[in-house]
Design a protein around this motif. Structure first.
Motif, PDB file in Angstrom:
ATOM      1  N   LYS A   6       0.828  -1.209   0.000  1.00 33.30           N
ATOM      2  CA  LYS A   6       0.000   0.000   0.000  1.00 33.30           C
ATOM      3  C   LYS A   6       0.865   1.262   0.000  1.00 33.30           C
ATOM      4  O   LYS A   6       0.574   2.233  -0.715  1.00 33.30           O
ATOM      5  CB  LYS A   6      -0.919  -0.005   1.216  1.00 33.30           C
ATOM      6  N   TRP A  35      -7.872  -2.072  -1.302  1.00 30.39           N
ATOM      7  CA  TRP A  35      -7.644  -2.609  -2.648  1.00 30.39           C
ATOM      8  C   TRP A  35      -8.986  -2.991  -3.280  1.00 30.39           C
ATOM      9  O   TRP A  35      -9.872  -3.510  -2.609  1.00 30.39           O
ATOM     10  CB  TRP A  35      -6.756  -3.842  -2.617  1.00 30.39           C
ATOM     11  N   ASN A  57      -2.892   0.963  -9.736  1.00 32.84           N
ATOM     12  CA  ASN A  57      -1.731   0.100  -9.518  1.00 32.84           C
ATOM     13  C   ASN A  57      -1.465  -0.808 -10.717  1.00 32.84           C
ATOM     14  O   ASN A  57      -0.317  -1.070 -11.062  1.00 32.84           O
ATOM     15  CB  ASN A  57      -1.948  -0.746  -8.270  1.00 32.84           C
ATOM     16  N   LYS A  66      -6.526  -2.879 -11.158  1.00 32.57           N
ATOM     17  CA  LYS A  66      -6.412  -2.996  -9.709  1.00 32.57           C
ATOM     18  C   LYS A  66      -6.110  -1.622  -9.153  1.00 32.57           C
ATOM     19  O   LYS A  66      -5.094  -1.014  -9.491  1.00 32.57           O
ATOM     20  CB  LYS A  66      -5.304  -3.985  -9.335  1.00 32.57           C
ATOM     21  N   GLY A  82      -6.045   1.126  -5.754  1.00 33.39           N
ATOM     22  CA  GLY A  82      -6.099   1.428  -4.332  1.00 33.39           C
ATOM     23  C   GLY A  82      -7.028   2.609  -4.146  1.00 33.39           C
ATOM     24  O   GLY A  82      -6.843   3.657  -4.777  1.00 33.39           O
TER      25      GLY A  82
END
Length: 540
Positions: free
Chosen positions: A344, A371, A394, A456, A458
């Motif tokens: 992270k 996530w 990400n 993906k 965050g």
């Protein structure tokens, strides 16, 4: 019938003994063991032998003794009977096969004793399958379930032909078969097992709800945690009956035998409430059979090491348990948490403008970081609306779209009108972020963002942004920018025209290709240049 191989390596003395036995007698009164061996009717018969069988070793002393029966015994019938009873002894005994394991027999006898009668009445085929598994060897050569049963049921042989015997439909049989495979894998030490073995353990244990209920709800779907736990699973054997097993040191699963709990409850599940005084289990209480679990994965603070809580007593000799210790679970959980925390922090630092942030500010932002994955063509945020979260990309790419008013002439009304269309003005890739101003200042987005590939992200939800202090919020606004907010309308219209030209050219190419395919009768999959005959072309 006695098995006689095609070729047997014998010495010269043994060959002479065989020639003497098969040589026809000149004296009619002399009795031989093989009186009609040279008869033509017998010579015409050909018995093919399997060439794959190994050549047996011959016991020459036993062979010489059998050949002397003609001389020592006057009665022909008696000598023949003695020969038939002892001729197998001329072949030396082969190496003994691996002995059957009595442990598996005991497990199946105990678990299937109550079910065999009703299964035999309702489904004879399943009953025969159970009988076969009872007699099967737990060795490396016996991987599948093949119904080698002498039966008149044609269905068994049809399944063997169509190779459907490996499929077990009954959940009870599936459970027992998975336990048998689990015992076989756990006989290896953890450092001897490969990743494939640990994956098989994971595939088996994830089907046992009682095992998963020990973990918190968030960790039950954590594939990485479960796989690493399976890597530390080990086999524990208790060979003596009435031996106590302390469940306060880890989580146990019964693989063979049975056990009786000494306390209530016997398993520390996530929702279990522990009492200050451990109640004793009744004498005629629950018996933990194969597949049942007991123990805990969390430390019992304030309790003695020899506490009665989660303790059981074995009901049989040679019981086997799967064990995952509390120490290994806490070590794995801490390692995964540290890796997640570091991932992270790296995801935030990789984004533009966040690399120069101080460490304590990034850690504060990381506490509310989550996530989330999105499929292609998913609308993350829309132009003119508040963004639901701050996103840090990400993995993957996203399209950035802006709305544009396009004039057109309506033939029905005869008036000029405007339609709202969207044009792709850019892309967001890895190390990009969006939504900081919209979430912090509660203002609408200046563009729409749609995922192009699997992404993906965050995210920091807007309802958790209030947990940040004022210094972090100001720093968040200073280091971020509005995505594609400084574009002029002229640039957006140029992008729209360019996009429409590409679309028209693509449609034109598709129309030309389809016309050529229809005109020449090209069939897909019939060859790259294959066409119809000349007569058919002229007729068209």
């Amino acid at each position: 019938m006695a098995l006689v191989p095609k070729q047997v390596d014998l010495s010269q003395s043994s060959l002479k003994l065989f020639q003497k036995a098969f040589k026809p007698s000149k004296n009619k009164n002399e009795t031989n063991l093989f009186p009609q061996i040279n008869d033509r009717s017998y010579q015409k018969i050909n018995h093919p032998m399997d060439s794959s069988q190994e050549k047996p070793e011959i016991n020459l002393k036993q062979l010489e003794w059998l050949l002397e029966l003609d001389k020592t015994t006057e009665d022909r019938n008696q000598s023949h009977q003695i020969f038939m009873e002892n001729y197998k002894k001329i072949f030396l005994n082969e190496k003994t096969e691996k002995g059957k394991k009595n442990e598996s027999d005991q497990v199946w006898k105990r678990l299937l004793k109550t079910k065999q009668t009703e299964i035999h009445k309702s489904n004879p085929q399943k009953f025969l399958a159970i009988k076969h598994i009872e007699n099967s060897e737990d060795s490396d050569d016996n991987e599948g379930n093949v119904y080698e049963v002498d039966s008149h049921n044609v269905g068994l042989y049809l399944e063997k032909i169509h190779q459907k015997t490996d499929e077990i439909v009954d959940p009870f049989l599936k459970k027992l078969e998975s336990i048998r495979k689990l015992r076989k894998i756990l006989k290896k030490y953890p450092f001897e097992r490969k990743d494939e073995d640990n994956m098989k353990i994971y595939e088996i244990l994830k089907n046992f709800d009682e095992f998963l209920n020990v973990l918190p709800p968030i960790q039950r779907n954590d594939k990485l945690l479960l796989q690493r736990l399976c890597g530390y699973a080990q086999l524990e054997t208790v060979s003596i009956k009435s031996t106590p097993v302390f469940g306060n040191f880890g989580l146990y699963m019964v693989l063979k035998g049975s056990a009786k709990p000494l306390s209530i409850p016997h398993l520390n599940q996530f929702f279990t409430k522990l009492r200050p005084v451990t109640p004793e289990a009744p004498e005629n209480g629950q018996i933990l059979g194969v597949g049942s679990c007991f123990g805990t994965l969390s430390h019992l603070y304030g309790r003695e090491m020899t506490t009665r809580m989660f303790r059981v007593v074995t009901n049989e000799d040679k019981c086997e348990f799967l064990k995952i210790s509390i120490t290994n679970y806490e070590k794995i959980f801490k390692k995964i948490s540290d890796e997640e925390r570091e991932a992270k922090i790296q995801a935030i630092k990789m984004c533009k403008g966040y690399s120069s942030w101080p460490k304590h500010t990034i850690e504060e932002l990381m506490e509310i970081f989550e996530w989330k994955t999105f499929l292609p063509n998913t609308i993350l945020t829309s132009e003119g609306y508040r963004c639901p979260f701050i996103g840090f990309i990400n993995q993957g790419e996203c399209h950035v779209l802006r709305k544009v008013d396009v004039p057109f002439f309506n033939k029905k009304t005869g008036k000029k009108e405007k339609h709202m269309k969207q044009v792709v003005i850019g892309k967001l890739k890895e190390t990009d972020s969006f939504g900081e101003f919209s979430v912090t200042l509660k203002e609408p987005m200046t563009c729409s963002i749609v995922t192009e590939t699997n992404c993906k992200l965050g995210i920091i939800p807007y309802d958790k942004i209030s947990k940040l202090d004022n210094i972090t919020l100001r720093l968040l606004l200073q280091t971020s920018t509005r995505n594609f907010a400084d574009l002029s309308q002229k640039y957006i219209y140029e992008k729209f025209i360019e996009q429409e030209k590409k679309k028209e050219w693509k449609d034109f190419k598709n129309c030309v290709v389809n016309d050529v395919i229809d005109k020449y009768g090209i069939v897909s999959g019939a060859g790259k240049y294959k066409t119809t005959s000349d007569a058919q072309l002229k007729s068209k």
